[in-house]
Design an enzyme around this catalytic site. Structure first.
Site, short mmCIF file in Angstrom:
data_model
loop_
_atom_site.label_atom_id
_atom_site.label_comp_id
_atom_site.label_asym_id
_atom_site.label_seq_id
_atom_site.Cartn_x
_atom_site.Cartn_y
_atom_site.Cartn_z
CE LYS A 134 0.94 1.56 4.29
NZ LYS A 134 1.54 2.89 4.57
CG ASP A 155 -0.42 -0.13 8.32
OD1 ASP A 155 -1.24 0.74 8.67
OD2 ASP A 155 0.77 0.13 8.03
#
EC number: 2.7.1.148
Length: 292
Positions: A11, A137
């Site tokens: 990401k 995350d």
């Protein structure tokens, strides 16, 4: 023995704001996260015993119980009282300690893979509840796509993004950055520029990559850039090679640039890869962890 293959995607942050430090030491954030098509390949295979055995092609990550992917498998087995063992092999392609959630993505893939391999029937929400106990995350890496993350990163609002398949060039300089050190050095009272989150969200929904590129902001740059001037150097080079915008992802040190076309991204990638070994040309991705 049963086995499963997964693609564990990285990401980037299109924005990152730190709102306050909590009493428990964690920081409350508001950030926009975007999955990209850079991924590790993961193989999970059942064992005859009850052990978790992890191996990898990367010498920079542990293969012991300190590995976040190992922790994910252990947590799931413990939570559901599962005694079956597994082999996990991680073919590492995402740079390590780069601000790209490579480890969290591996953990998410292991949770999703075991849920599928063992037909556990857990929902994404249930997997996310396990994931957040491993890393902030991990829930986003399970969700994928584009999302607004709040809390410590675990409160997620999916965004109906129209910036699909946008070309991105990444450069990870040959330095390592400690996320803990970056957050520990952050002085919230000295932050002047903060992300215009509402405007960014609107631009993302409209597919306006020009506005997205011009409004990106990461408050952690105030710490990392001062310690590592090479980050500013890479951002400048990105802009010289026709990026619409360039920013550090997460706590760094990876820098990414957004480009309006394949041709411009390819040209920038070819130039930047002459200076920086770990350069990548990728696209935004909206499909989550891929099985098979």
């Amino acid at each position: 023995m049963k086995q499963i293959y997964l693609k564990s995607r990285a990401k980037i942050n299109l924005s990152l704001d730190v709102r306050r430090k909590r009493e428990d030491g964690y920081h409350e954030v508001e950030m926009i996260m975007q999955q990209i098509d850079l991924y590790d390949n993961i193989l999970i295979r059942e064992r005859m015993d009850s052990e978790i055995v992890l191996s990898t092609n990367c010498i920079f990550i542990p293969t012991t119980s300190s590995n976040i992917a190992y922790k994910a498998a252990h947590k799931l087995k413990q939570r559901l009282d599962i005694t079956r063992g597994i082999d996990i092999f991680i073919d590492k392609q995402i740079p390590v300690s780069a601000g790209l959630a490579g480890g969290s993505s591996n953990a998410a893939a292991v949770l999703m893979g075991l849920n599928h391999l063992w037909s556990l029937g857990l929902s994404t929400k249930e997997l996310m509840e396990i994931g957040v106990t491993i890393g902030a995350d991990v829930p986003f890496c399970l969700l994928g796509g584009t999302a607004l993350a709040e809390g410590i990163g675990e409160v997620l609002t999916p965004i109906n993004s129209d910036i699909k398949n946008t070309w991105i060039v990444l450069v990870k300089p040959a330095i390592s950055v400690s996320t803990g050190d970056v957050y520990g050095s952050l002085d919230l009272s000295k932050i002047v520029d903060r992300p215009p989150t509402a405007q960014l969200l609107e631009a993302i929904k409209e597919g306006n990559i020009y506005d997205v590129s011009s409004k990106m902001c990461n408050v952690l740059e105030t710490v990392t850039v001062n310690k590592y001037p090479i980050i500013t150097e890479i951002k400048k080079k990105m802009m010289e090679y026709n990026a619409l915008g360039a920013m550090m992802s997460g706590s760094g040190p990876t820098v990414f640039g957004i480009f309006k076309s394949y041709e411009r991204a390819k040209s920038a990638y070819e130039h930047l890869s002459l200076f920086y070994k770990q350069s990548y040309m990728v696209q935004t991705y909206n499909g989550g962890t891929e099985i098979g």
